[in-house]
Design a protein around this motif. Structure first.
Motif, short mmCIF file in Angstrom:
data_model
loop_
_atom_site.label_atom_id
_atom_site.label_comp_id
_atom_site.label_asym_id
_atom_site.label_seq_id
_atom_site.Cartn_x
_atom_site.Cartn_y
_atom_site.Cartn_z
N SER A 157 41.20 45.13 51.31
CA SER A 157 42.02 46.13 50.62
C SER A 157 42.16 45.77 49.15
N LEU A 158 42.53 46.75 48.34
CA LEU A 158 42.76 46.50 46.92
C LEU A 158 43.89 45.49 46.74
N GLU A 159 44.92 45.56 47.58
CA GLU A 159 46.03 44.60 47.51
C GLU A 159 45.54 43.18 47.77
N GLU A 160 44.75 43.00 48.83
CA GLU A 160 44.26 41.66 49.16
C GLU A 160 43.31 41.14 48.08
N THR A 161 42.44 42.00 47.59
CA THR A 161 41.51 41.61 46.54
C THR A 161 42.26 41.20 45.28
N THR A 162 43.29 41.96 44.91
CA THR A 162 44.08 41.66 43.71
C THR A 162 44.81 40.33 43.87
N ARG A 163 45.43 40.10 45.04
CA ARG A 163 46.12 38.83 45.30
C ARG A 163 45.15 37.66 45.18
N HIS A 164 43.99 37.79 45.79
CA HIS A 164 42.99 36.72 45.75
C HIS A 164 42.51 36.47 44.33
N MET A 165 42.27 37.54 43.58
CA MET A 165 41.82 37.42 42.20
C MET A 165 42.86 36.69 41.35
N LEU A 166 44.12 37.08 41.47
CA LEU A 166 45.18 36.44 40.69
C LEU A 166 45.34 34.97 41.07
N HIS A 167 45.22 34.66 42.35
CA HIS A 167 45.30 33.26 42.81
C HIS A 167 44.18 32.44 42.18
N GLU A 168 42.97 32.98 42.18
CA GLU A 168 41.84 32.28 41.57
C GLU A 168 42.06 32.08 40.07
N PHE A 169 42.57 33.10 39.39
CA PHE A 169 42.84 32.98 37.95
C PHE A 169 43.85 31.87 37.68
N LYS A 170 44.90 31.79 38.50
CA LYS A 170 45.91 30.75 38.34
C LYS A 170 45.31 29.37 38.59
N CYS A 171 44.51 29.24 39.64
CA CYS A 171 43.88 27.95 39.95
C CYS A 171 42.98 27.47 38.82
N ARG A 172 42.36 28.38 38.13
CA ARG A 172 41.45 28.03 37.04
C ARG A 172 42.18 27.90 35.69
N GLY A 173 43.49 28.14 35.70
CA GLY A 173 44.28 28.01 34.48
C GLY A 173 44.11 29.16 33.50
N TRP A 174 43.57 30.28 33.99
CA TRP A 174 43.35 31.42 33.11
C TRP A 174 44.63 32.21 32.89
N ILE A 175 45.57 32.13 33.85
CA ILE A 175 46.88 32.77 33.70
C ILE A 175 47.93 31.80 34.22
N THR A 176 49.18 32.04 33.86
CA THR A 176 50.26 31.17 34.34
C THR A 176 51.14 31.88 35.32
#
Length: 101
Positions: free
Chosen positions: A82-101
């Motif tokens: 789902s778009l919700e699951e994809t968005t959650r996963h994307m944001l989690h990956e961004f945080k893990c990589r330090g791209w967002i806080t």
């Protein structure tokens, strides 16, 4: 104007299944989960913090291509994230990589 989206994990699964499913040999399969507007993604991320703006969408007036992605579901048995699951996963990956806080 809208566009289509798909989770990269679904694309990877489609490629893997295409290698092992003889019935799809020589077929062209569009892997696309659903149409969406950028406002939809913004709402998933920011909720109501960002004003919606003009959310009207009139297909008869828009220049767009309607994508029919039924082959992926029918021939490969794809069940898209789902778009919700994809968005959650994307944001989690961004945080893990330090791209967002």
């Amino acid at each position: 104007m809208g566009t289509s989206w798909v989770d990269v994990r679904d694309v990877a699964e489609a490629h893997a299944l295409a290698f092992i499913e003889p019935a799809v040999g020589g077929e062209r399969i569009i892997v696309s989960a659903h149409a969406f507007k950028w406002q939809d993604l913004t709402r998933k991320i920011e909720g109501d913090k960002i004003p919606a703006g003009n959310t009207s969408y009139e297909p008869s007036k828009a220049k767009h291509i309607h994508v029919v992605a039924d082959k992926g579901r029918q021939m490969l048995g794809l069940k898209y994230h789902s778009l919700e699951e994809t968005t959650r996963h994307m944001l989690h990956e961004f945080k893990c990589r330090g791209w967002i806080t």
